[in-house]
Design an enzyme around this catalytic site. Structure first.
Site, PDB file in Angstrom:
ATOM      1  N   HIS A   1      -2.652  -7.713   9.428  1.00  0.00           N
ATOM      2  CA  HIS A   1      -4.133  -7.556   8.838  1.00  0.00           C
ATOM      3  C   HIS A   1      -4.127  -5.936   8.275  1.00  0.00           C
ATOM      4  CE1 HIS A   1      -4.679  -6.234  13.126  1.00  0.00           C
ATOM      5  NE2 HIS A   1      -4.978  -5.405  12.634  1.00  0.00           N
TER       6      HIS A   1
HETATM    7  P1  TYD Z   1      -5.309  -9.605  17.736  1.00  0.00           P
HETATM    8  O1  TYD Z   1      -6.274  -9.227  16.576  1.00  0.00           O
HETATM    9  O2  TYD Z   1      -4.797 -11.041  17.501  1.00  0.00           O
HETATM   10  O3  TYD Z   1      -4.215  -8.563  17.888  1.00  0.00           O
HETATM   11  P2  TYD Z   1      -3.056  -8.362  16.720  1.00  0.00           P
HETATM   12  O4  TYD Z   1      -3.508  -7.484  15.768  1.00  0.00           O
HETATM   13  O5  TYD Z   1      -1.958  -7.301  17.647  1.00  0.00           O
HETATM   14  O6  TYD Z   1      -2.342  -9.453  16.461  1.00  0.00           O
HETATM   15  O7  TYD Z   1      -6.093  -9.376  18.955  1.00  0.00           O
HETATM   16  C1  TYD Z   1      -5.746 -10.243  20.295  1.00  0.00           C
HETATM   17  C2  TYD Z   1      -7.223 -10.817  20.912  1.00  0.00           C
HETATM   18  O8  TYD Z   1      -7.688  -9.445  21.616  1.00  0.00           O
HETATM   19  C3  TYD Z   1      -8.192 -11.245  20.151  1.00  0.00           C
HETATM   20  O9  TYD Z   1      -8.809 -12.181  20.751  1.00  0.00           O
HETATM   21  C4  TYD Z   1      -9.203 -10.111  19.789  1.00  0.00           C
HETATM   22  C5  TYD Z   1      -9.061  -9.415  21.034  1.00  0.00           C
HETATM   23  N1  TYD Z   1      -9.231  -7.816  20.695  1.00  0.00           N
HETATM   24  C6  TYD Z   1     -10.201  -7.195  21.508  1.00  0.00           C
HETATM   25  O10 TYD Z   1     -11.083  -7.842  21.995  1.00  0.00           O
HETATM   26  N2  TYD Z   1     -10.544  -5.616  21.383  1.00  0.00           N
HETATM   27  C7  TYD Z   1      -9.558  -5.213  20.395  1.00  0.00           C
HETATM   28  O11 TYD Z   1      -9.786  -3.782  20.439  1.00  0.00           O
HETATM   29  C8  TYD Z   1      -8.381  -5.813  20.051  1.00  0.00           C
HETATM   30  C9  TYD Z   1      -7.514  -4.997  18.840  1.00  0.00           C
HETATM   31  C10 TYD Z   1      -8.356  -7.337  20.336  1.00  0.00           C
END
Ligand code: TYD
Length: 139
Positions: free
Chosen positions: A49
């Site tokens: 992303h």
């Molecule tokens: P995700 O966006 O999939 O992580 P990455 O970018 O590393 O692939 O995030 C994993 C999970 O954590 C998703 O359910 C959203 C949650 N999350 C939060 O609640 N707060 C945050 O600050 C972040 C980055 C993720």
């Protein structure tokens, strides 16, 4: 692409190392959120992303991992393997994290609170956005 690294001086002595990071002194933005990624399974690639506003600094405070960056025109791969070295990621930058070593802990300092509205999760939509911003086709 210009890669911006921040090296935070370790305060080492005969007991070990300590790194301090202070808002307003060591960082180009105010920190609204800190999160970290650990227990990453072998072969996992995550991220996929870009962000509209968010700026981040990524530090692999234990072990190592790699970061793939893509600004829509150029790509770069950055190895994070030093606990006192941070990679700055601006907004409008596609990122993927991969090759996490066993025990890797990726610490993220973020300029904004968590909000899904700031995410661009579709790569084609990301390319379209940066293309519009620069007014040219991605190379
Ligand atoms: P995700 O966006 O999939 O992580 P990455 O970018 O590393 O692939 O995030 C994993 C999970 O954590 C998703 O359910 C959203 C949650 N999350 C939060 O609640 N707060 C945050 O600050 C972040 C980055 C993720």
């Amino acid at each position: 692409m210009e890669i911006k690294m921040f090296t935070f001086p370790p305060h080492g002595d005969d007991r070990g190392q300590l790194v301090a990071i202070e808002e307003g002194i060591d960082l180009p933005f105010d920190v609204r959120r800190v999160y970290y990624i650990y227990d990453t399974l072998p072969g996992v690639r995550r991220g996929f992303h870009a962000h509209l506003q968010l700026q981040q600094i990524l530090l692999c405070v234990n072990g190592s991992c790699k970061i793939h960056l893509d600004n829509g025109y150029e790509t770069a791969e950055v190895v994070l393997d030093k606990p006192n070295e941070g990679l700055y990621i601006s907004s409008n930058m596609w990122r993927e994290m991969y090759d996490f070593s066993e025990g890797a802990v990726l610490l993220v300092l973020a300029s904004e609170h968590y909000t899904e509205a700031d995410y661009i999760r579709n790569y084609d939509a990301f390319l379209e956005m940066v293309r519009k911003q620069r007014g040219t086709e991605p190379r």
